[in-house]
Design a protein around this motif. Structure first.
Motif, PDB file in Angstrom:
ATOM      1  N   LEU A  97       0.830  -1.206   0.000  1.00 30.95           N
ATOM      2  CA  LEU A  97       0.000   0.000   0.000  1.00 30.95           C
ATOM      3  C   LEU A  97       0.866   1.259   0.000  1.00 30.95           C
ATOM      4  O   LEU A  97       0.586   2.220  -0.716  1.00 30.95           O
ATOM      5  N   ALA A  98       1.914   1.255   0.811  1.00 27.44           N
ATOM      6  CA  ALA A  98       2.790   2.421   0.908  1.00 27.44           C
ATOM      7  C   ALA A  98       3.445   2.736  -0.436  1.00 27.44           C
ATOM      8  O   ALA A  98       3.589   3.902  -0.820  1.00 27.44           O
ATOM      9  N   PHE A  99       3.824   1.699  -1.170  1.00 33.20           N
ATOM     10  CA  PHE A  99       4.454   1.896  -2.479  1.00 33.20           C
ATOM     11  C   PHE A  99       3.452   2.445  -3.493  1.00 33.20           C
ATOM     12  O   PHE A  99       3.748   3.380  -4.247  1.00 33.20           O
ATOM     13  N   LEU A 100       2.261   1.884  -3.513  1.00 33.23           N
ATOM     14  CA  LEU A 100       1.254   2.265  -4.512  1.00 33.23           C
ATOM     15  C   LEU A 100       0.724   3.682  -4.303  1.00 33.23           C
ATOM     16  O   LEU A 100       0.301   4.337  -5.265  1.00 33.23           O
ATOM     17  N   LEU A 101       0.736   4.175  -3.069  1.00 34.25           N
ATOM     18  CA  LEU A 101       0.103   5.461  -2.763  1.00 34.25           C
ATOM     19  C   LEU A 101       1.108   6.584  -2.502  1.00 34.25           C
ATOM     20  O   LEU A 101       0.742   7.624  -1.954  1.00 34.25           O
ATOM     21  N   LYS A 102       2.353   6.409  -2.921  1.00 36.13           N
ATOM     22  CA  LYS A 102       3.361   7.460  -2.731  1.00 36.13           C
ATOM     23  C   LYS A 102       2.898   8.780  -3.336  1.00 36.13           C
ATOM     24  O   LYS A 102       2.263   8.809  -4.389  1.00 36.13           O
ATOM     25  N   GLY A 103       3.225   9.866  -2.660  1.00 37.42           N
ATOM     26  CA  GLY A 103       2.841  11.187  -3.145  1.00 37.42           C
ATOM     27  C   GLY A 103       3.322  12.250  -2.186  1.00 37.42           C
ATOM     28  O   GLY A 103       4.242  12.018  -1.400  1.00 37.42           O
ATOM     29  N   SER A 104       2.686  13.421  -2.214  1.00 41.48           N
ATOM     30  CA  SER A 104       3.157  14.523  -1.380  1.00 41.48           C
ATOM     31  C   SER A 104       2.042  15.257  -0.637  1.00 41.48           C
ATOM     32  O   SER A 104       2.322  16.189   0.116  1.00 41.48           O
ATOM     33  N   ARG A 105       0.798  14.853  -0.820  1.00 44.37           N
ATOM     34  CA  ARG A 105      -0.309  15.615  -0.236  1.00 44.37           C
ATOM     35  C   ARG A 105      -0.382  15.475   1.287  1.00 44.37           C
ATOM     36  O   ARG A 105      -0.582  16.447   2.002  1.00 44.37           O
ATOM     37  N   PHE A 106      -0.242  14.227   1.790  1.00 45.02           N
ATOM     38  CA  PHE A 106      -0.349  13.961   3.219  1.00 45.02           C
ATOM     39  C   PHE A 106       0.934  13.320   3.726  1.00 45.02           C
ATOM     40  O   PHE A 106       1.604  12.584   2.991  1.00 45.02           O
ATOM     41  N   THR A 107       1.258  13.585   4.987  1.00 49.67           N
ATOM     42  CA  THR A 107       2.473  13.046   5.589  1.00 49.67           C
ATOM     43  C   THR A 107       2.141  12.381   6.916  1.00 49.67           C
ATOM     44  O   THR A 107       1.374  12.917   7.717  1.00 49.67           O
ATOM     45  N   ASP A 108       2.731  11.230   7.136  1.00 46.28           N
ATOM     46  CA  ASP A 108       2.612  10.544   8.417  1.00 46.28           C
ATOM     47  C   ASP A 108       3.778  11.004   9.297  1.00 46.28           C
ATOM     48  O   ASP A 108       4.935  10.691   8.994  1.00 46.28           O
TER      49      ASP A 108
END
Length: 256
Positions: A28-39
């Protein structure tokens, strides 16, 4: 996706979900990479967070990398910024109920805490124990984390008494719960037995009450000194959105 996640949450037992998530999480982490939200727990960013909820599904709340929810990220920020949990030089004894995956390995690695986990069912628990009858000595722990547990416990008064008993004088406990701040008083109804109806009313099929604003006073009646920490008001609004926090969520910070 929302329907799929709702089906999974309401169908697969929690211990099995914990084991399955270990495998699914990196995908899931790989498929949803981006910049909008950060953990903030691991610093990773994504184009979206996942939906979550046993009854009503909330969008953009479940982190793909740590599987943290709003309450977990808020607690992490509070411990990091407002306490010496990560930096104390004198080792503290910490008791953690129903340890969350996103915290478990990180806390286990800390050399400045003596870390014990406990739960009746969790495969992550060091000690299998009933929160209403704990096998620990009086005044044993400097910090107790017991988050989103009490709403599952029929006799929450006894559970709170046990938390108070095993906490050291001067020690701190954080006892987060799902809370409806529009309610003055806590609501429960044991006559509702249908799981779908319980999920709709209580938020999860296995919750036994919806806590209202009187939750803090109940903790005080046990003996705790309680700070109702509205921590999202101390965080910049853009970060509340960036970290996908629940604006206005109260952290019950309790002292003995």
């Amino acid at each position: 996706m929302k329907k799929l996640f709702k089906f999974i949450l309401n169908t697969i037992p929690r211990p099995i979900l914990i084991r399955l998530s270990i495998v699914v999480r990196p995908i899931l982490a790989f498929l949803l990479k981006g910049s909008r939200f950060t953990d903030p727990i691991d610093g990773k960013s994504f184009r979206m967070f996942l939906p979550y909820g046993y009854g009503n599904q909330r969008n953009n709340v479940l982190s793909p990398s740590t599987l943290s929810l709003e309450r977990h990220r808020l607690l992490w920020l509070y411990l990091q910024n407002e306490t010496d949990f990560f930096t104390a030089t004198v080792k503290k004894k910490v008791l953690h109920f129903a340890p969350e995956q996103e915290f478990y390995k990180r806390f286990k690695k800390q050399t400045n805490i003596d870390y014990t986990t406990t739960d009746l069912l969790s495969p992550l628990a060091d000690v299998k124990a009933d929160i209403c009858n704990l096998p620990f000595e009086d005044n044993a722990y400097d910090l107790i984390l017991c988050n989103h547990v009490l709403e599952h416990i029929p006799d929450d008064t006894k559970a709170m008494q046990e938390l108070y008993r095993v906490l050291k004088p001067g020690g701190m406990g954080i006892f987060q719960i799902p809370q409806d701040l529009s309610r003055a008083t806590t609501f429960s109804d044991d006559t509702i037995v249908d799981q779908k109806e319980r999920a709709k009313i209580f938020g999860q099929y296995d919750h036994v009450r919806v806590y209202g604003r009187d939750y803090f006073d109940k903790l005080r009646s046990i003996g705790f000194k309680v700070i109702e920490e509205d921590y999202t008001n101390k965080i910049a609004p853009e970060l509340v959105e960036k970290y996908c926090l629940a604006k206005g969520e109260i952290i019950p910070v309790c002292f003995k």
